[in-house]
Design a protein around this motif. Sequence first.
Motif, PDB file in Angstrom:
ATOM      1  N   VAL A   5      62.119 -14.165 -37.355  1.00 14.86           N
ATOM      2  CA  VAL A   5      62.154 -14.667 -35.985  1.00 14.86           C
ATOM      3  C   VAL A   5      61.021 -15.663 -35.781  1.00 14.86           C
ATOM      4  CG1 VAL A   5      62.111 -14.056 -33.540  1.00 14.86           C
ATOM      5  CG2 VAL A   5      63.086 -12.452 -35.212  1.00 14.86           C
ATOM      6  N   VAL A   6      61.352 -16.811 -35.188  1.00 11.91           N
ATOM      7  CA  VAL A   6      60.350 -17.844 -34.932  1.00 11.91           C
ATOM      8  C   VAL A   6      60.380 -18.254 -33.464  1.00 11.91           C
ATOM      9  CG1 VAL A   6      60.376 -18.730 -37.288  1.00 11.91           C
ATOM     10  CG2 VAL A   6      61.982 -19.666 -35.598  1.00 11.91           C
ATOM     11  N   ILE A   7      59.278 -18.862 -33.042  1.00 10.94           N
ATOM     12  CA  ILE A   7      59.156 -19.379 -31.672  1.00 10.94           C
ATOM     13  C   ILE A   7      59.217 -20.900 -31.735  1.00 10.94           C
ATOM     14  CG2 ILE A   7      57.670 -19.551 -29.640  1.00 10.94           C
ATOM     15  CD1 ILE A   7      56.531 -16.802 -30.379  1.00 10.94           C
ATOM     16  N   THR A   8      60.140 -21.473 -30.965  1.00 13.72           N
ATOM     17  CA  THR A   8      60.372 -22.925 -31.028  1.00 13.72           C
ATOM     18  C   THR A   8      60.164 -23.635 -29.695  1.00 13.72           C
ATOM     19  OG1 THR A   8      62.747 -22.595 -30.623  1.00 13.72           O
ATOM     20  CG2 THR A   8      62.016 -22.679 -32.926  1.00 13.72           C
ATOM     21  N   GLY A   9      59.880 -22.907 -28.629  1.00 17.96           N
ATOM     22  CA  GLY A   9      59.680 -23.540 -27.331  1.00 17.96           C
ATOM     23  C   GLY A   9      58.676 -22.774 -26.497  1.00 17.96           C
ATOM     24  N   ILE A  10      57.838 -23.495 -25.751  1.00 16.98           N
ATOM     25  CA  ILE A  10      56.809 -22.892 -24.900  1.00 16.98           C
ATOM     26  C   ILE A  10      56.847 -23.519 -23.523  1.00 16.98           C
ATOM     27  CG2 ILE A  10      54.348 -22.380 -24.628  1.00 16.98           C
ATOM     28  CD1 ILE A  10      53.952 -22.991 -27.571  1.00 16.98           C
ATOM     29  N   GLY A  11      56.694 -22.690 -22.481  1.00 22.61           N
ATOM     30  CA  GLY A  11      56.489 -23.159 -21.113  1.00 22.61           C
ATOM     31  C   GLY A  11      55.393 -22.339 -20.478  1.00 22.61           C
ATOM     32  N   VAL A 188      71.412 -10.463 -31.103  1.00 23.24           N
ATOM     33  CA  VAL A 188      71.513 -11.834 -30.584  1.00 23.24           C
ATOM     34  C   VAL A 188      70.886 -12.789 -31.598  1.00 23.24           C
ATOM     35  CG1 VAL A 188      71.497 -11.206 -28.126  1.00 23.24           C
ATOM     36  CG2 VAL A 188      69.332 -11.553 -29.329  1.00 23.24           C
ATOM     37  N   ASP A 189      71.067 -14.087 -31.357  1.00 22.75           N
ATOM     38  CA  ASP A 189      70.462 -15.108 -32.216  1.00 22.75           C
ATOM     39  C   ASP A 189      69.300 -15.817 -31.532  1.00 22.75           C
ATOM     40  OD1 ASP A 189      72.464 -14.690 -34.230  1.00 22.75           O
ATOM     41  OD2 ASP A 189      73.838 -15.853 -32.978  1.00 22.75           O
ATOM     42  N   TYR A 249      65.191 -17.549 -37.785  1.00 20.41           N
ATOM     43  CA  TYR A 249      64.499 -18.560 -38.583  1.00 20.41           C
ATOM     44  C   TYR A 249      65.456 -19.575 -39.219  1.00 20.41           C
ATOM     45  CZ  TYR A 249      61.894 -20.428 -42.602  1.00 20.41           C
ATOM     46  OH  TYR A 249      61.325 -21.250 -43.546  1.00 20.41           O
ATOM     47  N   GLY A 250      66.506 -19.090 -39.862  1.00 25.60           N
ATOM     48  CA  GLY A 250      67.423 -19.984 -40.563  1.00 25.60           C
ATOM     49  C   GLY A 250      68.082 -20.984 -39.639  1.00 25.60           C
ATOM     50  N   ALA A 251      68.464 -20.532 -38.452  1.00 25.75           N
ATOM     51  CA  ALA A 251      69.112 -21.422 -37.486  1.00 25.75           C
ATOM     52  C   ALA A 251      68.144 -22.490 -36.999  1.00 25.75           C
ATOM     53  CB  ALA A 251      69.651 -20.609 -36.313  1.00 25.75           C
ATOM     54  N   ALA A 252      66.892 -22.098 -36.779  1.00 23.04           N
ATOM     55  CA  ALA A 252      65.888 -23.058 -36.315  1.00 23.04           C
ATOM     56  C   ALA A 252      65.627 -24.122 -37.373  1.00 23.04           C
ATOM     57  CB  ALA A 252      64.600 -22.328 -35.956  1.00 23.04           C
ATOM     58  N   GLU A 258      61.060 -27.837 -34.273  1.00 24.12           N
ATOM     59  CA  GLU A 258      59.626 -27.641 -34.477  1.00 24.12           C
ATOM     60  C   GLU A 258      59.343 -26.150 -34.316  1.00 24.12           C
ATOM     61  OE1 GLU A 258      55.211 -28.704 -32.600  1.00 24.12           O
ATOM     62  OE2 GLU A 258      57.022 -29.537 -31.677  1.00 24.12           O
ATOM     63  N   ILE A 259      58.750 -25.544 -35.320  1.00 19.62           N
ATOM     64  CA  ILE A 259      58.454 -24.120 -35.278  1.00 19.62           C
ATOM     65  C   ILE A 259      56.959 -23.936 -35.029  1.00 19.62           C
ATOM     66  CG2 ILE A 259      58.399 -21.978 -36.611  1.00 19.62           C
ATOM     67  CD1 ILE A 259      60.872 -22.973 -38.102  1.00 19.62           C
TER      68      ILE A 259
END
Length: 422
Positions: A5-11, A188-189, A249-252, A258-259
Amino acid sequence: MNRRVVITGIGVRAPGGSGVKAFWDLLTAGRTATRRISHFDASPFRSRIAGEVDFDAPAEGFSPREIRRMDRATQFAVACTRDAVADSGLDMSALDPHRIGVSLGSAVASATSLENEYLVMSDAGKDWLVDPGYLSPHMADYLSPGIMPAEVAWTVGAQGPVTMVSDGCTSGLDSVGYAVQLIREGTVDTVVAGASDTPISPIVVACFDAIKATTPRNDDPEHASRPFDGSRTGFVLAEGAAMFVLEEYGAAVARGAEIYAEVTGYATRCNAYHMTGLKKDGREMAEAIRVALDEARLDPTGIDYVNAHGSGTKQNDRHETAAFKRSLGDHAYRVPVSSIKSMVGHSLGAIGSIEIAASLLAIKHNVVPPTANLHTPDPECDLDYVPLTAREQRVDTVLSVGSGFGGFQSAIVLRRPEGVSA
């Protein structure tokens, strides 16, 4: 199934500026955003300072109807969600809505609106029998914490699991931990996760006044939050929010996202001991850290930075220092540690997510934010708490921890994936 699992967006919405850039600029400059409370007349209270967010709902794109319907904390969550999704570059409308989840944390949820409505109905508390004729048609929304993640779900079109996590000051850390579990197990994805709290209201301020958890240093708001300092006198209440887009991770990677980091470990524990008290040995937090590191398959020496809970209360900072020594061994004396609460205050259930945002940015920029106002360290807090000035260094792996009333102790490990440039 145990997917990465990765994080790709921040607010982010935090005291001192709106958005991720303003937030990071404040932290790296070592500036403080704590000030005298302006939301209401705080003169009768013991602690009269806070970390307030300068938030303009109309300028953020909220209609008058949305402003009327949503509590301030919900507005924060939705605004951060919009930013996080935009930052991720993910087209939510192109995804299967049943494979999108929401996990939102909050300690006091819509307490601000609930209190405001009571004041209106009771004529500022003058009437024992309140007049329901003055009741907002959205009172049920304010009463139910579940409306907050529901609003986020409506924003992104999520029809998968939508959850509210409310376990005090670890809510913003645990909401992300739960989101990771949903993706890992294959439910979920994609999950929009984070936390929001806007507790700067008379009832919340009074609650912390009663137990003397907040600082009475009202004459110097900018320097009132002093984690790990020998002169600390309690935490500074704050408001804020942070939301993230988490993906498999794979989908990102496949879409070229950007990870920011991979979430490699997470754990939570409870001390089953006392509502507000902490044992000096830090055993429960140390256990959460140990399990999170084991899940991440990481030796303590692999941690480059520790984002501390660092509330600025006498017992928390000593408890946390002991926990780091117990869980990290000799490495506890070598790894840099800091508390951003020294700059943005303590936003209760939201702060765990705000601290995750700071941790992700530390990895991205290879900078450790400082602990502001740390001039005279408590002799019992004898680790490298990065005083006053940000430190440039390689940061590949961050341990972020949280501690909450009720005995909750949580830890999360964030790591730069291999192949992602520094």
